[in-house]
Design a protein around this motif. Structure first.
Motif, mmCIF file in Angstrom:
data_model
loop_
_atom_site.group_PDB
_atom_site.id
_atom_site.type_symbol
_atom_site.label_atom_id
_atom_site.label_comp_id
_atom_site.label_asym_id
_atom_site.label_seq_id
_atom_site.Cartn_x
_atom_site.Cartn_y
_atom_site.Cartn_z
ATOM 1 N N HIS A 2 52.824 143.125 51.586
ATOM 2 C CA HIS A 2 53.287 143.142 53.145
ATOM 3 C C HIS A 2 52.224 143.991 53.962
ATOM 4 C CE1 HIS A 2 56.907 143.410 55.422
ATOM 5 N NE2 HIS A 2 56.318 144.463 56.041
ATOM 6 N N LYS A 3 52.201 143.664 55.306
ATOM 7 C CA LYS A 3 51.483 144.314 56.166
ATOM 8 C C LYS A 3 52.216 145.590 56.834
ATOM 9 C CE LYS A 3 47.384 141.906 57.932
ATOM 10 N NZ LYS A 3 47.359 140.380 57.438
ATOM 11 N N LEU A 4 51.837 146.604 56.915
ATOM 12 C CA LEU A 4 52.488 147.780 57.538
ATOM 13 C C LEU A 4 51.380 148.391 58.478
ATOM 14 C CD1 LEU A 4 54.745 149.716 57.318
ATOM 15 C CD2 LEU A 4 53.649 150.901 55.206
ATOM 16 N N GLN A 5 51.854 148.811 59.794
ATOM 17 C CA GLN A 5 51.017 149.522 60.722
ATOM 18 C C GLN A 5 50.994 151.166 60.297
ATOM 19 O OE1 GLN A 5 52.256 148.701 64.511
ATOM 20 N NE2 GLN A 5 51.134 146.774 64.671
ATOM 21 N N ILE A 6 49.876 151.490 60.148
ATOM 22 C CA ILE A 6 49.725 152.957 59.931
ATOM 23 C C ILE A 6 48.649 153.714 61.067
ATOM 24 C CG2 ILE A 6 47.897 152.286 58.472
ATOM 25 C CD1 ILE A 6 48.462 155.028 56.792
ATOM 26 N N ARG A 7 49.164 154.959 61.315
ATOM 27 C CA ARG A 7 48.300 155.598 62.328
ATOM 28 C C ARG A 7 47.710 156.739 61.598
ATOM 29 N NH1 ARG A 7 51.170 157.709 67.036
ATOM 30 N NH2 ARG A 7 49.014 158.013 67.962
ATOM 31 N N LEU A 8 46.406 156.891 61.734
ATOM 32 C CA LEU A 8 45.777 158.140 60.827
ATOM 33 C C LEU A 8 46.107 159.366 61.981
ATOM 34 C CD1 LEU A 8 43.038 156.531 59.251
ATOM 35 C CD2 LEU A 8 45.169 156.999 58.103
ATOM 36 N N LEU A 9 46.860 160.230 61.855
ATOM 37 C CA LEU A 9 46.819 161.295 62.903
ATOM 38 C C LEU A 9 45.760 162.378 62.593
ATOM 39 C CD1 LEU A 9 50.594 161.268 63.137
ATOM 40 C CD2 LEU A 9 49.335 159.895 64.518
ATOM 41 N N ASP A 10 45.622 162.507 61.519
ATOM 42 C CA ASP A 10 44.595 163.620 61.267
ATOM 43 C C ASP A 10 43.283 162.979 60.812
ATOM 44 O OD1 ASP A 10 42.959 165.411 59.516
ATOM 45 O OD2 ASP A 10 44.988 166.713 59.528
ATOM 46 N N PRO A 11 42.185 163.437 61.656
ATOM 47 C CA PRO A 11 40.892 162.614 61.385
ATOM 48 C C PRO A 11 40.298 162.963 60.011
ATOM 49 C CG PRO A 11 40.774 164.670 62.884
ATOM 50 C CD PRO A 11 42.296 164.621 62.762
ATOM 51 N N ARG A 12 40.900 163.790 59.332
ATOM 52 C CA ARG A 12 40.286 164.260 57.892
ATOM 53 C C ARG A 12 40.711 163.239 57.034
ATOM 54 N NH1 ARG A 12 42.528 169.998 57.114
ATOM 55 N NH2 ARG A 12 44.290 168.954 58.020
ATOM 56 N N LEU A 13 41.670 162.101 57.237
ATOM 57 C CA LEU A 13 42.242 161.075 56.233
ATOM 58 C C LEU A 13 41.135 159.883 56.433
ATOM 59 C CD1 LEU A 13 45.985 160.782 56.961
ATOM 60 C CD2 LEU A 13 44.822 161.603 54.778
ATOM 61 N N GLY A 14 40.438 159.625 55.423
ATOM 62 C CA GLY A 14 39.673 158.533 55.315
ATOM 63 C C GLY A 14 38.159 159.221 55.481
ATOM 64 N N ARG A 15 38.027 160.556 55.780
ATOM 65 C CA ARG A 15 36.813 161.512 56.161
ATOM 66 C C ARG A 15 36.579 162.218 55.129
ATOM 67 N NH1 ARG A 15 36.315 164.736 61.443
ATOM 68 N NH2 ARG A 15 37.200 166.174 59.634
ATOM 69 N N GLU A 111 46.687 172.872 48.014
ATOM 70 C CA GLU A 111 45.053 172.825 48.846
ATOM 71 C C GLU A 111 45.458 171.756 49.851
ATOM 72 O OE1 GLU A 111 42.786 174.945 48.070
ATOM 73 O OE2 GLU A 111 43.783 175.882 46.472
ATOM 74 N N PRO A 112 44.518 172.050 51.065
ATOM 75 C CA PRO A 112 44.386 171.114 52.015
ATOM 76 C C PRO A 112 43.958 169.526 51.348
ATOM 77 C CG PRO A 112 43.409 173.026 52.707
ATOM 78 C CD PRO A 112 43.530 173.454 51.346
ATOM 79 N N GLY A 113 44.544 168.625 51.649
ATOM 80 C CA GLY A 113 44.408 167.318 51.249
ATOM 81 C C GLY A 113 44.994 167.031 49.853
ATOM 82 N N GLU A 114 45.664 167.980 49.254
ATOM 83 C CA GLU A 114 46.319 167.618 47.891
ATOM 84 C C GLU A 114 47.202 166.804 48.031
ATOM 85 O OE1 GLU A 114 46.694 171.208 45.812
ATOM 86 O OE2 GLU A 114 47.804 170.235 43.935
ATOM 87 N N ARG A 115 47.651 165.585 46.925
ATOM 88 C CA ARG A 115 48.716 164.968 47.164
ATOM 89 C C ARG A 115 49.975 165.455 46.528
ATOM 90 N NH1 ARG A 115 46.498 160.807 43.032
ATOM 91 N NH2 ARG A 115 45.541 162.635 42.012
ATOM 92 N N VAL A 116 50.876 165.334 47.460
ATOM 93 C CA VAL A 116 52.062 166.464 47.184
ATOM 94 C C VAL A 116 53.257 165.297 47.115
ATOM 95 C CG1 VAL A 116 51.460 168.304 48.496
ATOM 96 C CG2 VAL A 116 52.024 166.486 49.783
ATOM 97 N N ALA A 117 53.322 164.097 47.267
ATOM 98 C CA ALA A 117 54.363 163.277 47.438
ATOM 99 C C ALA A 117 53.839 161.816 47.239
ATOM 100 C CB ALA A 117 55.413 163.533 48.431
ATOM 101 N N GLN A 118 54.597 160.870 46.954
ATOM 102 C CA GLN A 118 54.386 159.473 47.332
ATOM 103 C C GLN A 118 55.495 158.593 47.965
ATOM 104 O OE1 GLN A 118 54.394 157.775 43.096
ATOM 105 N NE2 GLN A 118 55.630 159.179 42.561
ATOM 106 N N LEU A 119 54.879 157.647 48.616
ATOM 107 C CA LEU A 119 55.716 156.706 49.626
ATOM 108 C C LEU A 119 55.985 155.370 48.892
ATOM 109 C CD1 LEU A 119 56.949 156.124 52.458
ATOM 110 C CD2 LEU A 119 54.770 155.426 53.014
ATOM 111 N N VAL A 120 56.976 154.982 48.880
ATOM 112 C CA VAL A 120 57.331 153.568 48.243
ATOM 113 C C VAL A 120 58.103 152.872 49.260
ATOM 114 C CG1 VAL A 120 58.609 152.321 46.443
ATOM 115 C CG2 VAL A 120 57.553 154.455 46.112
#
Ligand SMILES: O=c1ccn([C@H]2C[C@H](O)[C@@H](COP(=O)(O)OP(=O)(O)OP(=O)(O)O)O2)c(=O)[nH]1
Ligand SMILES: [Mg+2]
Length: 151
Positions: A2-15, A111-120
């Motif tokens: 499935h295609k899902l639109q996502i906006r990266l609001l925090d520039p640290r995501l992917g960096r 910690e900043p960037g720590e994985r805290v939950a999951q999206l399904v």
């Protein structure tokens, strides 16, 4: 897929933090990261609303997002969700937020960037309500809350 639109609001995501993605080809959930500026210590009993740094627009009303705890954090450290489960409506376009609750007996530092939950992403069946005076009789009727066994 499935295609899902996502906006990266925090520039640290992917960096600085990995891009949101499925960890393995069979993963059902995408981990959500705590986009914090500094480590955050949750004392026992504390709940904090944490930004995930991203927004999604599901758009299709026959789908919804469900935010679930990560089993390791929940079981080993008592870090679960303040709302137990988060529901993301298909028309929600704001930042995905994660309510983190320390239900344990020891403080836990996120910690900043720590994985805290999951999206399904899950299918949804929406109903058109039909008002009736009586239901057709069923075997269970109004029995519930243990009516079929131990009380
Ligand atoms: O863990 C969560 C739960 C919800 N939401 C967002 C998406 C969801 O579509 C919106 C509203 O959630 P919900 O309907 O569960 O909350 P509410 O208390 O009923 O608020 P509202 O009156 O805005 O519907 O909040 C999150 O970002 N994270
Ligand atoms: Mg609501």
């Amino acid at each position: 897929m499935h295609k899902l639109q996502i906006r990266l609001l925090d520039p640290r995501l992917g960096r600085d933090f990995p891009m949101p993605d499925y960890a393995t080809p069979g993963s059902a959930g995408v981990d959500l990261r705590a986009c914090l500026d500094a480590p955050l210590t949750l004392a026992p009993g504390d709940t904090e609303l944490l930004p995930s740094g991203m927004a999604i627009h599901i758009a299709d009303p026959d789908l919804a997002g469900v935010v679930l705890p990560r089993s390791g954090l929940g079981h080993k450290h008592g870090i679960v969700l303040g709302n137990l489960v988060g529901l993301i409506d298909s028309d929600y376009q704001g930042e995905l937020m994660v309510s983190c609750w320390n239900r344990g007996q020891t403080a836990f530092t996120i910690e900043p960037g720590e994985r805290v939950a999951q999206l399904v992403l899950v299918p949804v069946v929406r109903a058109a309500f039909e008002i009736v005076d009586e239901f057709e009789t069923s075997q269970r009727g109004a029995g519930g809350f243990g009516s079929s066994g131990r009380q």
